[in-house]
Design an enzyme around this catalytic site. Structure first.
Site, PDB file in Angstrom:
ATOM      1  N   GLU A  54       0.818  -1.206   0.000  1.00 12.94           N
ATOM      2  CA  GLU A  54       0.000   0.000   0.000  1.00 12.94           C
ATOM      3  C   GLU A  54       0.855   1.260   0.000  1.00 12.94           C
ATOM      4  OE1 GLU A  54      -2.160  -2.934   2.826  1.00 12.94           O
ATOM      5  OE2 GLU A  54      -0.158  -2.615   2.015  1.00 12.94           O
ATOM      6  N   THR A 198      19.712 -39.956  -0.256  1.00  8.21           N
ATOM      7  CA  THR A 198      19.872 -39.155  -1.465  1.00  8.21           C
ATOM      8  C   THR A 198      21.258 -38.529  -1.517  1.00  8.21           C
ATOM      9  OG1 THR A 198      17.504 -38.674  -1.604  1.00  8.21           O
ATOM     10  CG2 THR A 198      18.989 -37.143  -2.707  1.00  8.21           C
TER      11      THR A 198
END
Length: 361
Positions: A54, A198
């Site tokens: 704003e 991983t």
């Protein structure tokens, strides 16, 4: 009038998205100021600690905004934080009407901003494009309410459900457009998480490799501190925040900490990191979102633990087969099809030759 109102709000949404990856843990917010049917000011929340949407829109006005309509995707704040209340600026500039996409879930605002404006005599209409405004800030709304990260489970697979060939080769399942989208997501979320399996198999770097991108916190679930000291994640731990979640403190954990990693000691569940405990600790540290990238065991454990909020499945229109080829989810799986976890609000987005299917749990 309603169609025009939605048009201006959708423009505010477009502006808000420009803050993606730069405003966390604040929400993305866009604002448009309209006078006599003309847009005279636009703005968005550009970075955490910067002016709110704003105030940026008011600053950018090409003429006096007195009596103008202000469209903003999220309720104007009414409290002092890093910046002054936006309600003060709206009142000072004598805005005529305010249109709000959705109310703020932050307890410091939560309807108070809109009420302050109404009490000052400014008409306020809420709920303009509300669903779109809420989806834009799904991370913010979750984090401000629960204080734990919003977790996105991501994987890429072939049309027959394989994330790699039976040899382990996985480069590449999807094409360039899909892989770029992954890096854009990495730039937008606070953290990226994988299991130690991983790390041992792929030795990933887990960085954001697009121009202007921001590297997320790298998180490894590694109960017994098996992460190699010479892997890419540890070699770059002094440059990029790297978190290792363990269930015990041992010599290897101490060595990883000395090498630059942040160690998080978690409760154990079935000899693994208790993911619920980890989420609470990461949330307390300020991480509002995590991209969960693998592997298959961690992905299913996360679903079982109930910490996953959204799924991103990249589907490549190719077939590779192989009874031993890996699939996105490991673990024991659910016993009955009736126990399967359904997704809602599902969307399908073409990315080059591939498709991204997204849905929330």
């Amino acid at each position: 009038m309603q169609n025009q109102t939605e048009t201006y709000m959708r423009r505010a949404l477009e502006l808000a998205k420009r803050g993606a990856g730069h405003v966390s843990p604040n929400p993305m917010v866009g604002c448009v100021i309209v006078k006599d049917g003309r847009i005279i000011g636009e703005g968005w929340h550009e970075y955490c600690g910067g002016l709110h949407a704003e105030r940026n829109a008011l600053k950018n006005c090409t003429e006096d905004p007195a009596g103008a309509d202000l469209y903003v995707t999220l309720e104007p704040c009414c409290h002092w934080g890093r910046t002054p209340p936006c309600t003060d600026a709206i009142l000072e500039k004598r805005i005529g009407r305010v249109f709000v996409g959705c109310l703020d879930a932050n307890p410091l605002v939560a309807g108070k901003g809109a009420q302050i404006l109404r009490d000052a005599g400014i008409p306020v209409e809420t709920g303009i494009c509300e669903d779109e405004c809420r989806r834009l800030n799904e991370v913010f709304f979750h984090y401000i309410t629960n204080k734990t990260p919003y977790v996105v489970l991501k994987y890429a697979m072939t049309l027959d459900g394989k994330i790699a060939a039976y040899t382990g080769d996985s480069r590449w399942v999807t094409g360039e457009a899909a892989r770029r989208h992954v890096h854009e997501t990495r730039a937008q979320l606070s953290g990226i998480m994988v299991g130690v399996g991983t790390v041992l198999t792929d030795d990933p770097l887990l960085t954001c490799r697009i121009e202007g991108g921001r590297n997320p916190y790298r998180i490894i679930c590694d109960s017994h501190a098996r992460t190699p000291l010479d892997c890419q994640l540890i070699r770059t731990a002094h440059e990029i925040d790297t978190v290792i979640a363990v269930t015990e403190w041992n010599e290897r954990a101490a060595a990883l900490k000395k090498a630059g990693a942040h160690l998080v000691l978690c409760q154990a569940k079935n000899d693994k990191v208790d993911l619920t405990d980890l989420m609470h600790q990461l949330g307390a540290h300020g991480l509002d979102s995590i991209l969960l990238e693998g592997g298959a065991e961690l992905a299913f454990a996360a679903l079982e633990a109930g910490i996953v909020h959204k799924v991103q499945a990249y589907i490549a229109p190719k077939l590779i087969g192989g009874a031993a080829a890996k699939t996105p989810l490991g673990g024991t799986g659910f016993a009955k099809m009736a126990d399967a976890m359904p997704l809602k609000n599902v969307t399908v987005t073409p990315l080059g030759e591939d498709f991204l299917i997204e849905g929330v749990l």
